[in-house]
Design an enzyme around this catalytic site. Structure first.
Site, PDB file in Angstrom:
ATOM      1  N   LYS A 172      16.830 -10.690  12.288  1.00  0.00           N
ATOM      2  CA  LYS A 172      16.278  -9.441  11.729  1.00  0.00           C
ATOM      3  C   LYS A 172      15.768  -8.546  12.850  1.00  0.00           C
ATOM      4  O   LYS A 172      14.938  -8.965  13.658  1.00  0.00           O
ATOM      5  CB  LYS A 172      15.136  -9.753  10.765  1.00  0.00           C
ATOM      6  CG  LYS A 172      14.315  -8.524  10.340  1.00  0.00           C
ATOM      7  CD  LYS A 172      13.148  -8.885   9.412  1.00  0.00           C
ATOM      8  CE  LYS A 172      12.254  -7.666   9.154  1.00  0.00           C
ATOM      9  NZ  LYS A 172      11.085  -7.986   8.299  1.00  0.00           N
ATOM     10  N   ASP A 201       8.690  -1.251  11.189  1.00  0.00           N
ATOM     11  CA  ASP A 201       8.557  -1.447   9.748  1.00  0.00           C
ATOM     12  C   ASP A 201       7.306  -0.744   9.239  1.00  0.00           C
ATOM     13  O   ASP A 201       6.206  -1.304   9.272  1.00  0.00           O
ATOM     14  CB  ASP A 201       8.497  -2.944   9.424  1.00  0.00           C
ATOM     15  CG  ASP A 201       8.388  -3.207   7.925  1.00  0.00           C
ATOM     16  OD1 ASP A 201       8.567  -2.244   7.138  1.00  0.00           O
ATOM     17  OD2 ASP A 201       8.126  -4.366   7.547  1.00  0.00           O
ATOM     18  N   LYS A 229       2.833   0.701   4.402  1.00  0.00           N
ATOM     19  CA  LYS A 229       1.826  -0.278   4.800  1.00  0.00           C
ATOM     20  C   LYS A 229       0.502   0.419   5.082  1.00  0.00           C
ATOM     21  O   LYS A 229       0.494   1.598   5.441  1.00  0.00           O
ATOM     22  CB  LYS A 229       2.281  -0.989   6.095  1.00  0.00           C
ATOM     23  CG  LYS A 229       3.385  -2.004   5.904  1.00  0.00           C
ATOM     24  CD  LYS A 229       3.715  -2.694   7.223  1.00  0.00           C
ATOM     25  CE  LYS A 229       4.824  -3.709   7.054  1.00  0.00           C
ATOM     26  NZ  LYS A 229       4.485  -4.850   6.202  1.00  0.00           N
ATOM     27  N   ASP A 233       8.708  -6.143  14.595  1.00  0.00           N
ATOM     28  CA  ASP A 233       9.495  -6.624  13.452  1.00  0.00           C
ATOM     29  C   ASP A 233      10.988  -6.785  13.796  1.00  0.00           C
ATOM     30  O   ASP A 233      11.806  -7.078  12.928  1.00  0.00           O
ATOM     31  CB  ASP A 233       9.305  -5.660  12.268  1.00  0.00           C
ATOM     32  CG  ASP A 233       9.451  -6.360  10.926  1.00  0.00           C
ATOM     33  OD1 ASP A 233       9.291  -7.589  10.880  1.00  0.00           O
ATOM     34  OD2 ASP A 233       9.734  -5.665   9.921  1.00  0.00           O
ATOM     35  N   ASP A 254       8.892  -2.463   1.158  1.00  0.00           N
ATOM     36  CA  ASP A 254       8.374  -3.193   2.313  1.00  0.00           C
ATOM     37  C   ASP A 254       8.977  -4.599   2.415  1.00  0.00           C
ATOM     38  O   ASP A 254       8.810  -5.275   3.423  1.00  0.00           O
ATOM     39  CB  ASP A 254       6.842  -3.269   2.234  1.00  0.00           C
ATOM     40  CG  ASP A 254       6.201  -3.618   3.571  1.00  0.00           C
ATOM     41  OD1 ASP A 254       6.918  -3.574   4.600  1.00  0.00           O
ATOM     42  OD2 ASP A 254       4.996  -3.929   3.577  1.00  0.00           O
ATOM     43  N   GLU A 279      11.895  -5.393   3.119  1.00  0.00           N
ATOM     44  CA  GLU A 279      13.163  -4.852   3.608  1.00  0.00           C
ATOM     45  C   GLU A 279      13.962  -5.850   4.446  1.00  0.00           C
ATOM     46  O   GLU A 279      15.180  -5.746   4.531  1.00  0.00           O
ATOM     47  CB  GLU A 279      12.901  -3.583   4.439  1.00  0.00           C
ATOM     48  CG  GLU A 279      12.572  -3.799   5.922  1.00  0.00           C
ATOM     49  CD  GLU A 279      11.287  -4.568   6.171  1.00  0.00           C
ATOM     50  OE1 GLU A 279      10.447  -4.634   5.246  1.00  0.00           O
ATOM     51  OE2 GLU A 279      11.115  -5.125   7.268  1.00  0.00           O
ATOM     52  N   ARG A 297      14.737  -8.953   3.972  1.00  0.00           N
ATOM     53  CA  ARG A 297      15.726  -9.706   3.187  1.00  0.00           C
ATOM     54  C   ARG A 297      16.904  -8.824   2.786  1.00  0.00           C
ATOM     55  O   ARG A 297      18.007  -9.321   2.591  1.00  0.00           O
ATOM     56  CB  ARG A 297      15.034 -10.330   1.965  1.00  0.00           C
ATOM     57  CG  ARG A 297      14.425  -9.339   1.031  1.00  0.00           C
ATOM     58  CD  ARG A 297      13.371  -9.948   0.104  1.00  0.00           C
ATOM     59  NE  ARG A 297      12.094 -10.187   0.769  1.00  0.00           N
ATOM     60  CZ  ARG A 297      11.046 -10.758   0.191  1.00  0.00           C
ATOM     61  NH1 ARG A 297      11.114 -11.178  -1.063  1.00  0.00           N
ATOM     62  NH2 ARG A 297       9.922 -10.924   0.859  1.00  0.00           N
TER      63      ARG A 297
HETATM   64  N1  BES Z   1       7.750  -7.432   8.513  1.00  0.00           N
HETATM   65  C1  BES Z   1       7.012  -7.777   7.352  1.00  0.00           C
HETATM   66  C2  BES Z   1       6.410  -9.172   7.441  1.00  0.00           C
HETATM   67  C3  BES Z   1       5.174  -9.296   8.277  1.00  0.00           C
HETATM   68  C4  BES Z   1       3.956  -8.897   7.784  1.00  0.00           C
HETATM   69  C5  BES Z   1       5.233  -9.867   9.508  1.00  0.00           C
HETATM   70  C6  BES Z   1       2.815  -9.052   8.548  1.00  0.00           C
HETATM   71  C7  BES Z   1       4.107 -10.049  10.272  1.00  0.00           C
HETATM   72  C8  BES Z   1       2.898  -9.633   9.798  1.00  0.00           C
HETATM   73  C9  BES Z   1       7.935  -7.751   6.129  1.00  0.00           C
HETATM   74  O1  BES Z   1       8.927  -6.807   6.155  1.00  0.00           O
HETATM   75  C10 BES Z   1       7.052  -7.438   4.970  1.00  0.00           C
HETATM   76  O2  BES Z   1       6.529  -6.368   4.931  1.00  0.00           O
HETATM   77  N2  BES Z   1       6.906  -8.385   4.057  1.00  0.00           N
HETATM   78  C11 BES Z   1       6.077  -8.215   2.920  1.00  0.00           C
HETATM   79  C12 BES Z   1       6.797  -8.755   1.732  1.00  0.00           C
HETATM   80  C13 BES Z   1       6.156  -8.402   0.431  1.00  0.00           C
HETATM   81  C14 BES Z   1       6.267  -6.928   0.162  1.00  0.00           C
HETATM   82  C15 BES Z   1       6.836  -9.191  -0.668  1.00  0.00           C
HETATM   83  C16 BES Z   1       4.774  -8.975   3.171  1.00  0.00           C
HETATM   84  O3  BES Z   1       4.817 -10.075   3.723  1.00  0.00           O
HETATM   85  O4  BES Z   1       3.735  -8.452   2.835  1.00  0.00           O
HETATM   86 ZN    ZN Z   2       9.594  -6.201   8.021  1.00  0.00          ZN
HETATM   87 MN    MN Z   3       8.257  -4.899   5.463  1.00  0.00          MN
END
Ligand code: BES
Ligand code: ZN
Ligand code: MN
Length: 488
Positions: A260, A265, A272, A283, A342, A344, A346
């Site tokens: 990825k 992000d 966010k 990211d 968010d 994204e 996946r």
């Molecule tokens: N890149 C983030 C995951 C992440 C969050 C990595 C904080 C490191 C620190 C990912 O794209 C994301 O935003 N995931 C969300 C998923 C949710 C919306 C189901 C998350 O983990 O909050």
């Molecule tokens: Zn992300």
């Molecule tokens: Mn995200």
């Protein structure tokens, strides 16, 4: 940096820094060295000044002598790979803070396989001499050569192999760290594509890398609408980077690594919160780890075939951005209701994973900073592992243990998968507030049914926050250990 191994008489070897691991007793070379210092080391231990406890480091300076520095490294109690690696890391850090030019590392004082130990030493010296800031890097670059000393000729051969492997892993980690640390206004999807071409252009030995970069028009033709839905809200053109390392015969099925690379992000329309948002430049660390592995593969020339696939895009909220509730048809034909823009990672991974089948893979491993939830579960110490194949999961866990870059498995049971159900599409892209790492894994599992697959969630391990903020280069060590075992 030059790494060599030697079993010559210690008095014949020239160095301006000696690193001496010391376990519970002064044995063999440690005893010899102690004598050459008139019993000083024994005195330090006797007085309690140096306890030799695992990871304890003492730097002694002798500005007048040709051997200017002695670093005592405690290894008493270090028995697991993790403990030995932590100790080596401390000594390498101490070494990198000196202005030594030639170091001599005594390959004794720990009970470990020589090849493995030499690899750990080389890797940690490489990573200790990395610095993001160019000025600091110039200072750290004073170290020119490292000799790993062993007591006999047969160990020299093993040590040389270990040093070569470890130095390659260290270089791969440093590549991944540098890309991770670069700000998102420099490290764009196009920048990553250029990096991939640059790595391929550095081909010199037998096993080579070829690189292909797909643009958005080509992705459109392939019906990668899930990936493109993430790129919809940004002005930065997305790329699908494909790298092919051929270290084995053409008929050997490749390991495909999918990383990825969301170069920033923001969360998209599901924006966010502002606090700590700068860290979302990291990211793309999954993609960076694939570039790190490719770098290390060119160095080691491992006899494996590896395809690296890096879906690279920003996730931004402009007027063309995907909205919560939008439905897209992925390359696989399955439809996805995007309830949260968010989630994204996946979305870009699912199309890249469908594309991976084209390479008739032996195994596919994706690497992604996918969920904040994995940090809640495992902290910043261990990465999350989900897999549709028991043996593959076991191999990755043991590669993690061997390399000190550990992973721990979560289940992919169907009760979790059901949380992805949608009234408007084959699935939603989120599974609700609970078990976030597992539902993300279940989402990906719906696209990986045709091959052996594992997913590494590196959201906790790819970088550290706070005062030492920076990318770690993980899981390059785990992946390289897995590939080394694969090469046999
Ligand atoms: N890149 C983030 C995951 C992440 C969050 C990595 C904080 C490191 C620190 C990912 O794209 C994301 O935003 N995931 C969300 C998923 C949710 C919306 C189901 C998350 O983990 O909050
Ligand atoms: Zn992300
Ligand atoms: Mn995200």
């Amino acid at each position: 940096m030059k790494f060599t191994a030697s079993c010559a008489a210690l008095s014949d070897l020239k160095a301006d820094c000696l690193i001496l691991p010391i376990g519970s007793q002064l044995k063999n070379s440690a005893e010899t060295i102690n004598k050459s210092y008139n019993g000083m080391i024994a005195t330090l231990i006797k007085s309690g000044e140096f306890t030799a406890k695992s990871g304890e480091v003492m730097l002694l300076n002798f500005p007048e002598s040709p051997l200017k520095r002695l670093i005592l490294l405690g290894t008493d109690g270090a028995s697991t790979p993790q403990q030995i690696i932590k100790a080596a890391e401390k000594a390498a850090a101490a070494l990198s803070k000196t202005s030594s030019k030639n170091a001599l590392w005594i390959g004794e004082g720990v009970s470990a396989n020589t090849e493995w130990l030499a690899g750990i030493v080389a890797r940690n010296i490489c990573t200790a001499t990395y610095s993001y800031k160019k000025t600091e890097r110039a200072k750290l670059a004073s170290l020119k050569s490292v000799t790993f000393w062993t007591s006999n000729q047969s160990a020299v051969k093993a040590a040389k192999a270990g040093l070569k492997f470890g130095a390659a892993v260290g270089m791969g980690m440093n590549r991944a760290r540098q890309l991770g640390n670069l700000p998102a206004n420099i490290c764009t999807p196009s920048y990553l594509a250029d990096q991939a071409k640059e790595i391929a252009n550095s081909n010199r030995a037998k096993a080579k890398i070829t690189t292909t970069i797909l643009n958005s028009a080509q992705m459109h033709k392939l019906k990668m609408n899930a990936l493109l839905s993430v790129a919809a809200g940004t002005d930065a053109p997305p790329h699908l980077i494909v790298m092919n390392y051929q270290g084995s015969t053409a008929k050997t099925k490749p390991v495909v690594l999918v990383g990825k690379a969301v170069t920033f992000d923001s969360g998209g329309i599901s924006l966010k919160p502002g606090r700590g948002m700068d860290e979302m430049k990291f990211d793309m660390c999954g993609g960076a780890s694939v570039l790190g592995v490719m770098t290390a593969l060119l160095e080691t020339q491992l006899a494996v075939n590896v395809v690296g696939i890096i879906p690279a895009t920003e996730n931004m909220p402009n007027g063309k951005a995907t909205k919560p509730g939008d439905v897209v048809t992925s390359m696989s034909g399955q439809t996805i209701e995007i309830l949260n823009t968010d989630a994204e990672g996946r979305l870009i991974l699912c199309d890249a994973l469908t594309y991976a089948a084209k390479f008739k893979p032996d195994t596919v491993i994706d690497i992604a900073t996918l969920t904040g939830a994995v940090i809640g579960a495992l902290g910043k110490e261990t990465c999350g592992l989900l897999a549709n194949d028991k043996q593959l999961a076991e191999q990755l866990i043991s590669s993690g243990t061997q390399s000190g870059d550990r992973a721990w498995q979560f289940p992919l049971w169907e009760e979790y998968d059901q949380l992805l159900s949608s009234n408007f599409a084959d699935m939603a892209n989120i599974g609700g507030p609970q078990a976030g790492t597992i539902t993300a894994g279940c989402f990906l599992a719906r696209f990986t049914k045709d091959y052996k697959w594992a997913h590494l969630d590196i959201a906790g391990t790819a970088w550290v926050s706070g005062k030492n903020k920076g990318a770690t280069g993980r899981p390059v060590p785990l992946l390289m250990e897995y590939l080394r075992n694969k090469a046999g």
